[in-house]
Scaffold this motif. Structure first.
Motif: not given
Length: 826
Positions: A160-163, A139-143, A136-137
């Motif tokens: 960091g928050v999402q991970a 994925g959020k970074l790629a997004e 998820l981290g």
């Protein structure tokens, strides 16, 4: 017939009502089973939960719920993961197609990475949360990179928050998902599992943000309903915890819901405090909290007070419609609730019953073994005796008749006559130490030409026969002793099983009454626990504030309990606090009706240091007191060892609860089998019941005992062989009812047979006891010992031991203090 008459006389309407009630219950049960099968077994509950979690967002941009939920279901119930993926993607699609695509892609990526790394993963429960956080981290970074083509500090913080959230949520879902899908769960919930369940329920409800029914927010209604349920079940502590956790998750999902955290937390506290008022009291708590916090929210511009009150009213209606069956079932899993305590008690009762059943089974096994040993003695032995006689005669005839020329004449033509003569010869030689009567000898000489050789052969075989019979007798005695011992062990285990099944009675009302009575008198008591109020067997524990060694428990509380319960209560155990602000733990129990004061005097032979006599006084429990004297054979260390060992073995066996007769037989068996030396020990045992002063005397090779009652002297004696002799051993028990003021005098043979130039020891000892001018046990023992030594010109010719016991009423040390009376048994 009575059952038929009752059925005929029973009103028809009542029968119809019962049958309709039974059919209604069966219909409800069928509906419940179908609902459970649809939602739990088939997994459609996970589909609904997945749909709501797919919609849930944090800070309007983060979606940390979908992949942790999918990974947890994939790990726990893999066959339902496709259904969960459909629900997650469908829920995300209601927010935006971008969220749906992101949820689907990260789920597929998780499956691919898991399949690749599956062979290297040793502990899935530890690695899955880390794997979900990384995916998820990333994925959020790629997004963020795809959308803005650059990474800012804000984007890095969101990654960091999402991970972090996904890592924590995965751990939470792994704990809480089994609570939703395992419909046959029997274990009780831990505190961590309850918190995880609350977080999961709050996360699910965030998926309802934005849903409205007649302008009423669904998430507000459901969150308040959740707080109402937990406040009603578990009280203010759990209710406020649920409110804070739920409100915090809602505030993270939507900043406009921040003030609802205060509303939910305050509702949980008030509802829990008012739970004694049942559902209405909890509902009133929510209404008051809504009114107070709602006015604060209206001033802050967070919504109208009317809407907030209507949302709370809707939650209250749902709460009032919730069946009692649901709340009771949920309460069984939450620590601190009466239902949870009841489940714990059921479990402990089940364990107690299983333990008692196992002990009872062992008791039956020992009883069966005892019966088997006993039956071996009662088997008919006539045929066995005939067979042994046949073998005996065959051995004799082999040595004498086989080579005799009259063999055919004696055994073929006159078998009965020859057999009868030979049988008589064997019996007479056995009874008369190898001698045969003259008449039988003359008749046998006329009948047999080798009579002298026959006598010699019979004498030789008789030696082996007698040794064999003696061995058989010893074996039979050993079997009888083993049977008695096994039966004694069986009885002890059976009594133990019954004691296990006696659970502590509930005496809450009596505890409150005792607490109020003592505190009303001005004595501070913190806690009271009553284990038994049975007359003569009272058992009460108390926690009393630090008394600084003033003895309040013995001087004040015990006398007050004596007046309250109507019998003498004493302090049997007291653990004082180690610091001034602590508590003393005290045990109060019934005192015995009688007490025994003892005095002992002894002297070794020739004034030596080691005496062959040993003595002991024992508390056996169940209100029994024992006095024992053992005299080892001879003098010196070996005799001292024998007598001391006898008393130690006897004390341990008696304290186990085995009957005294079986205990003495067991000691006899142990001592006789332990050594081949002819070293024996006498035993003089008196067991006194402190409740009624009845006494049992068991005298094994010992001298008489005496009871002095006023001017009357009663002699107690029995005839038994000393312990350690392998003969038929039966214990005679002499019973006597003692009275307060009686003096019991027991002595070894060194005292009883010690006086010199005395022909009748009984009369001499009775006269000396009657002439006593004191009733102090120690003084009496010293005086009699001194009198015996003086009668022998101050010479000690044998080991001397005397024990004197005085039976007294148990007079209380402190008078009872009158307080307000209470009923002993409600």
């Amino acid at each position: 017939m009575e059952k038929l008459e009752r059925s005929l006389l029973e009103p028809v309407g009542e029968v119809n009502f019962r049958s309709s009630k039974w059919s209604w219950d069966s219909v409800l049960k069928k509906i419940q089973l179908k609902v459970e099968s649809f939602f739990l077994i088939k997994g459609y509950l996970l589909l609904i939960v997945g749909f709501l979690l797919g919609r849930a967002l944090i800070l309007s941009t983060l979606a940390p719920f979908s992949l942790p939920f999918f990974a947890a279901v994939f790990l726990i119930k893999r066959d339902r993961s496709p259904l969960v993926l459909v629900g997650l993607v469908a829920g995300a699609a209601t927010v935006s197609l971008k969220n749906a695509a992101f949820t689907f892609l990260v789920s597929i990526l998780f499956l691919v990475i898991y399949r690749i790394s599956e062979r290297w993963i040793k502990n899935e429960m530890r690695m899955i949360p880390l794997l979900v956080a990384i995916i998820l981290g990333a994925g959020k970074l790629a997004e963020a990179f795809i959308i803005s083509r650059q990474l800012t500090l804000y984007d890095a913080m969101m990654v960091g928050v999402q991970a972090s959230l996904s890592f924590i949520l995965t751990l939470i879902f792994l704990q809480s998902i089994p609570l939703l899908i395992l419909n046959k769960r029997r274990q009780l919930l831990k505190t961590e599992e309850i918190v995880c369940l609350i977080i999961m329920l709050a996360s699910i409800m965030t998926g309802t943000i934005g849903w409205k029914i007649y302008d009423l927010s669904l998430e507000h209604i459901m969150s308040r309903y959740l707080v109402l349920v937990f406040s009603f079940i578990a009280g203010a502590t759990v209710g406020s915890t649920v409110g804070v956790v739920t409100g915090l998750i809602f505030s993270l999902a939507s900043v406009s819901s921040f003030y609802h955290m205060s509303l939910l937390a305050f509702s949980g506290v008030l509802g829990g405090l008012l739970k004694e008022g049942k559902k209405i009291g909890v509902a009133i708590g929510l209404f008051i909290a809504t009114l107070l916090i709602g006015m604060y929210g209206q001033e802050g511009g967070s919504g109208s007070l009317t809407t907030t009150l209507l949302e709370s009213a809707a939650a209250i209606v749902l709460f009032l419609l919730t069946p009692q069956l649901f709340t009771s079932k949920l309460a069984k899993y939450i620590p601190g609730t009466p239902e949870y305590t009841s489940e714990q008690q059921k479990y402990m009762r089940k364990m107690r019953d299983v333990t008692a059943q196992r002990v009872a089974q062992f008791s039956s096994v020992f009883h069966a073994l005892s019966n088997s040993f006993s039956q071996m003695e009662t088997k008919p032995i006539d045929k066995e005796d005939e067979r042994e006689m046949d073998y005996f005669m065959s051995h004799v005839t082999e040595k004498t008749c086989n080579t005799c020329f009259k063999k055919e004449q004696c055994w073929a033509k006159n078998f009965n006559t020859t057999y009868g003569y030979l049988e008589e010869i064997i019996h007479e030689m056995d009874q008369n130490d190898g001698a045969v009567s003259p008449k039988l000898s003359r008749e046998w000489d006329k009948h047999c030409t080798r009579s002298k050789r026959v006598y010699e052969a019979v004498g030789q075989e008789l030696t082996f026969y007698q040794a064999n019979q003696k061995l058989k007798k010893q074996v039979q005695e050993s079997r009888r002793l083993v049977a008695d011992q096994l039966l004694g062990v069986s009885e002890v285990m059976d009594n133990f099983a019954k004691e296990i099944q006696r659970e502590r009675e509930n005496h809450h009302k009596q505890e409150e009454q005792i607490l109020e009575s003592i505190q009303a008198f001005g004595v501070q008591v913190e806690h009271v626990e009553i284990y038994s109020l049975e007359s003569g067997n009272v058992d009460i524990e108390m926690s009393v504030p630090f008394c600084n060694g003033h003895g309040e428990c013995e001087k004040l509380i015990a006398p007050m309990l004596s007046d309250i319960l109507g019998e003498q209560i004493i302090v049997t155990s007291e653990e004082c606090a180690a610091y001034p602000n602590g508590f003393c733990h005290v045990v109060f129990q019934s005192s015995k009706a009688y007490t025994v004061e003892t005095g002992m005097a002894h002297a070794a032979m020739d004034g030596g240091f080691v005496s062959g006599d040993s003595y002991s006084t024992m508390e056996l429990g169940l209100g029994k007191f024992a006095i024992a004297i053992s005299d080892g054979m001879g003098n010196g260390e070996r005799a001292h060892y024998e007598s001391k060992e006898t008393l130690q073995l006897l004390q341990k066996i008696l304290q186990s609860g085995i009957d005294e007769k079986v205990a003495i037989k067991s000691v006899n068996s142990i001592l006789s089998l332990r050594t081949t030396d002819e070293i024996f020990a006498t035993l003089d045992l008196a067991m006194i019941d402190l409740q009624n002063a009845s006494a049992k005397f068991l005298k094994i090779g010992s001298t008489p005992s005496f009871i002095k009652r006023g001017n009357k002297v009663i002699k107690i004696q029995a005839s038994n062989l000393p312990i350690g002799i392998l003969e038929e051993f039966e214990v005679d028990v002499v019973s006597e009812q003692l009275k307060a003021g009686d003096l019991l005098i027991m002595m070894s043979d060194g005292i009883f047979e010690g006086p010199k130039h005395v022909e009748n020891y009984d009369l001499w000892m009775k006269r000396k006891i009657q002439e006593l001018q004191t009733d102090d046990p120690q003084e009496i023992s010293d005086l009699i010992l001194e009198e015996v030594i003086r009668s022998r010109d101050n010479l000690i010719g044998d080991d001397m031991t005397i024990a004197v016991a005085k039976i007294k009423h148990n007079t209380p040390k402190w008078a009872s203090i009158p307080v307000t009376r209470m009923k002993k048994r409600a």
